[in-house]
Scaffold this motif. Structure first.
Motif, PDB file in Angstrom:
ATOM      1  N   LEU A  89      44.871  38.272  41.579  1.00  0.00           N
ATOM      2  CA  LEU A  89      44.238  37.147  42.618  1.00  0.00           C
ATOM      3  C   LEU A  89      43.204  36.625  41.766  1.00  0.00           C
ATOM      4  CD1 LEU A  89      44.073  35.882  45.551  1.00  0.00           C
ATOM      5  CD2 LEU A  89      42.321  37.567  46.056  1.00  0.00           C
ATOM      6  N   GLY A  90      42.470  37.227  40.985  1.00  0.00           N
ATOM      7  CA  GLY A  90      41.410  36.669  39.868  1.00  0.00           C
ATOM      8  C   GLY A  90      42.036  35.628  38.900  1.00  0.00           C
ATOM      9  N   ALA A  91      43.090  36.230  38.408  1.00  0.00           N
ATOM     10  CA  ALA A  91      43.934  35.357  37.495  1.00  0.00           C
ATOM     11  C   ALA A  91      44.599  34.134  38.080  1.00  0.00           C
ATOM     12  CB  ALA A  91      45.192  36.185  36.913  1.00  0.00           C
ATOM     13  N   LEU A  92      45.001  34.233  39.409  1.00  0.00           N
ATOM     14  CA  LEU A  92      45.637  33.162  40.049  1.00  0.00           C
ATOM     15  C   LEU A  92      44.429  32.112  40.144  1.00  0.00           C
ATOM     16  CD1 LEU A  92      47.757  32.462  42.766  1.00  0.00           C
ATOM     17  CD2 LEU A  92      45.600  32.598  43.588  1.00  0.00           C
ATOM     18  N   LYS A  93      43.271  32.781  40.758  1.00  0.00           N
ATOM     19  CA  LYS A  93      42.174  31.887  40.948  1.00  0.00           C
ATOM     20  C   LYS A  93      41.780  31.024  39.781  1.00  0.00           C
ATOM     21  CE  LYS A  93      40.143  34.063  44.931  1.00  0.00           C
ATOM     22  NZ  LYS A  93      38.789  34.764  45.453  1.00  0.00           N
ATOM     23  N   ARG A  94      41.816  31.635  38.459  1.00  0.00           N
ATOM     24  CA  ARG A  94      41.349  30.885  37.244  1.00  0.00           C
ATOM     25  C   ARG A  94      42.491  29.829  37.044  1.00  0.00           C
ATOM     26  NH1 ARG A  94      39.891  35.745  33.309  1.00  0.00           N
ATOM     27  NH2 ARG A  94      39.992  34.179  31.736  1.00  0.00           N
ATOM     28  N   LEU A  95      43.818  30.300  37.107  1.00  0.00           N
ATOM     29  CA  LEU A  95      44.721  29.117  37.075  1.00  0.00           C
ATOM     30  C   LEU A  95      44.492  27.858  38.030  1.00  0.00           C
ATOM     31  CD1 LEU A  95      48.202  30.878  36.597  1.00  0.00           C
ATOM     32  CD2 LEU A  95      46.791  29.840  34.875  1.00  0.00           C
ATOM     33  N   VAL A  96      44.217  28.112  39.131  1.00  0.00           N
ATOM     34  CA  VAL A  96      43.980  26.918  40.040  1.00  0.00           C
ATOM     35  C   VAL A  96      42.768  26.426  39.770  1.00  0.00           C
ATOM     36  CG1 VAL A  96      43.210  26.415  42.561  1.00  0.00           C
ATOM     37  CG2 VAL A  96      45.074  28.225  42.265  1.00  0.00           C
ATOM     38  N   GLU A  97      41.788  26.895  39.144  1.00  0.00           N
ATOM     39  CA  GLU A  97      40.302  26.263  38.816  1.00  0.00           C
ATOM     40  C   GLU A  97      40.616  25.275  37.467  1.00  0.00           C
ATOM     41  OE1 GLU A  97      37.729  29.311  38.040  1.00  0.00           O
ATOM     42  OE2 GLU A  97      37.363  29.684  40.139  1.00  0.00           O
ATOM     43  N   ASN A  98      41.590  25.721  36.940  1.00  0.00           N
ATOM     44  CA  ASN A  98      42.071  24.910  35.438  1.00  0.00           C
ATOM     45  C   ASN A  98      43.407  24.324  35.263  1.00  0.00           C
ATOM     46  OD1 ASN A  98      39.642  25.862  33.843  1.00  0.00           O
ATOM     47  ND2 ASN A  98      40.381  28.028  34.112  1.00  0.00           N
ATOM     48  N   CYS A  99      43.947  24.136  36.619  1.00  0.00           N
ATOM     49  CA  CYS A  99      45.274  23.596  36.624  1.00  0.00           C
ATOM     50  C   CYS A  99      45.402  22.183  36.148  1.00  0.00           C
ATOM     51  CB  CYS A  99      46.080  23.757  37.991  1.00  0.00           C
ATOM     52  SG  CYS A  99      45.143  22.746  39.254  1.00  0.00           S
ATOM     53  N   ASP A 100      44.417  21.430  36.452  1.00  0.00           N
ATOM     54  CA  ASP A 100      44.195  19.876  36.049  1.00  0.00           C
ATOM     55  C   ASP A 100      44.229  19.931  34.271  1.00  0.00           C
ATOM     56  OD1 ASP A 100      44.590  18.859  38.445  1.00  0.00           O
ATOM     57  OD2 ASP A 100      42.433  18.851  38.614  1.00  0.00           O
ATOM     58  N   MET A 136      53.410  36.797  47.592  1.00  0.00           N
ATOM     59  CA  MET A 136      52.054  37.246  48.379  1.00  0.00           C
ATOM     60  C   MET A 136      52.126  38.565  48.450  1.00  0.00           C
ATOM     61  SD  MET A 136      50.241  35.708  51.668  1.00  0.00           S
ATOM     62  CE  MET A 136      48.646  36.424  52.227  1.00  0.00           C
ATOM     63  N   ASP A 137      53.096  39.191  49.191  1.00  0.00           N
ATOM     64  CA  ASP A 137      53.170  40.575  49.545  1.00  0.00           C
ATOM     65  C   ASP A 137      53.704  41.574  48.259  1.00  0.00           C
ATOM     66  OD1 ASP A 137      52.596  40.204  52.254  1.00  0.00           O
ATOM     67  OD2 ASP A 137      54.528  39.090  52.222  1.00  0.00           O
ATOM     68  N   GLY A 138      52.733  42.193  47.855  1.00  0.00           N
ATOM     69  CA  GLY A 138      53.082  43.231  46.774  1.00  0.00           C
ATOM     70  C   GLY A 138      52.891  42.583  45.253  1.00  0.00           C
ATOM     71  N   VAL A 139      52.348  41.462  45.409  1.00  0.00           N
ATOM     72  CA  VAL A 139      51.681  40.789  44.144  1.00  0.00           C
ATOM     73  C   VAL A 139      50.292  40.286  44.374  1.00  0.00           C
ATOM     74  CG1 VAL A 139      52.006  38.679  42.538  1.00  0.00           C
ATOM     75  CG2 VAL A 139      53.961  39.864  43.525  1.00  0.00           C
ATOM     76  N   LEU A 140      49.908  39.511  45.318  1.00  0.00           N
ATOM     77  CA  LEU A 140      48.540  39.176  45.551  1.00  0.00           C
ATOM     78  C   LEU A 140      47.977  40.309  46.733  1.00  0.00           C
ATOM     79  CD1 LEU A 140      49.095  35.261  45.897  1.00  0.00           C
ATOM     80  CD2 LEU A 140      48.094  36.735  44.143  1.00  0.00           C
ATOM     81  N   THR A 141      48.861  40.870  47.274  1.00  0.00           N
ATOM     82  CA  THR A 141      48.381  41.925  48.386  1.00  0.00           C
ATOM     83  C   THR A 141      49.053  43.315  47.745  1.00  0.00           C
ATOM     84  OG1 THR A 141      49.990  41.578  49.752  1.00  0.00           O
ATOM     85  CG2 THR A 141      48.378  40.164  49.903  1.00  0.00           C
ATOM     86  N   GLU A 142      48.400  44.242  48.302  1.00  0.00           N
ATOM     87  CA  GLU A 142      48.893  45.461  48.095  1.00  0.00           C
ATOM     88  C   GLU A 142      50.297  45.472  48.843  1.00  0.00           C
ATOM     89  OE1 GLU A 142      47.328  48.743  50.496  1.00  0.00           O
ATOM     90  OE2 GLU A 142      46.534  47.412  51.919  1.00  0.00           O
ATOM     91  N   TYR A 143      51.126  46.443  48.309  1.00  0.00           N
ATOM     92  CA  TYR A 143      52.363  46.779  49.121  1.00  0.00           C
ATOM     93  C   TYR A 143      52.453  48.245  49.570  1.00  0.00           C
ATOM     94  CZ  TYR A 143      57.442  47.545  49.783  1.00  0.00           C
ATOM     95  OH  TYR A 143      58.604  47.930  50.487  1.00  0.00           O
ATOM     96  N   ARG A 144      52.515  48.266  50.896  1.00  0.00           N
ATOM     97  CA  ARG A 144      52.365  49.450  51.563  1.00  0.00           C
ATOM     98  C   ARG A 144      53.797  50.174  51.594  1.00  0.00           C
ATOM     99  NH1 ARG A 144      48.646  47.541  56.695  1.00  0.00           N
ATOM    100  NH2 ARG A 144      46.584  47.133  55.311  1.00  0.00           N
ATOM    101  N   GLN A 145      53.816  51.247  50.582  1.00  0.00           N
ATOM    102  CA  GLN A 145      55.255  51.757  50.568  1.00  0.00           C
ATOM    103  C   GLN A 145      55.752  52.466  51.934  1.00  0.00           C
ATOM    104  OE1 GLN A 145      55.384  54.485  47.493  1.00  0.00           O
ATOM    105  NE2 GLN A 145      57.876  54.656  47.394  1.00  0.00           N
ATOM    106  N   SER A 146      55.025  52.993  52.712  1.00  0.00           N
ATOM    107  CA  SER A 146      55.194  53.653  53.822  1.00  0.00           C
ATOM    108  C   SER A 146      55.679  52.588  55.037  1.00  0.00           C
ATOM    109  CB  SER A 146      54.294  54.694  54.301  1.00  0.00           C
ATOM    110  OG  SER A 146      53.225  53.912  54.489  1.00  0.00           O
TER     111      SER A 146
END
Length: 183
Positions: free
Chosen positions: A40-51, A8-18
């Protein structure tokens, strides 16, 4: 069956360097992280098509309930806001004060992780630990990390479009071919 785990942190959300421990412990820190929209869009597409793809998709994030007391509730709030279709069983919070990601996944799936278990993460220590336990690590280059390219392996990059990330993920899942190198 292939299993894809997104940090999640730094992948699906921004990473705040400071950020530092003081910032991370403040109310509102985790809840206000900006989404990495293309990932996040790519993850949602995978979830929609996982079956139809015959895969399972999970979010795998560490929380620190003692050190950062808002991390659990705020990550759930973030999930509900940006990933409302992801249910509790696909959203795995690992108590980072007690275990590593591969241990939590082993408990969840009831078997050791293997090359069919793909972790997309920005943090080299998590990726090395995943590889050492038999999984397939993929480095997410978020624009702040990977300055010295110390991780050897497959990569996805923040400046890829949603389509590029999605197609690279499909290639990783079904052919285990290398993802495009970070620019």
């Amino acid at each position: 069956m292939k299993k894809v785990f997104f940090d999640m942190d730094g992948v699906l959300t921004e990473y705040r360097q400071s950020c530092n421990a003081n910032e991370l412990s403040k109310k509102g820190y985790f809840e206000t992280l900006k989404p990495e929209w293309n990932m996040l869009g790519a993850l949602k597409r995978l979830v929609e098509n996982c079956d139809s793809l015959g895969i399972s998709v999970f979010v795998l994030t560490k929380v620190y309930p003692t050190l950062f007391k808002y991390s659990v509730s705020e990550k759930l709030q973030w999930r509900d806001k940006y990933m409302p279709d992801l249910f509790d069983s696909e959203f795995i919070m690992v108590n980072g004060e007690q275990e590593e990601k591969s241990e939590a996944v082993r408990e969840l799936i009831g078997e050791d992780i293997n090359s069919d278990c793909i972790l997309i993460d920005d943090y080299n220590a998590n990726l090395r630990e995943w590889r050492q336990n038999g999984g397939t690590p993929v480095k997410y280059v978020n624009g702040i990390n990977d300055k010295n390219r110390s991780f050897v392996g497959k990569r996805l990059c923040f400046d890829m479009s949603e389509d590029e990330i999605y197609n690279a993920l499909l290639a990783l899942i079904f052919t285990q071919s290398p993802a495009p190198a970070a620019a």
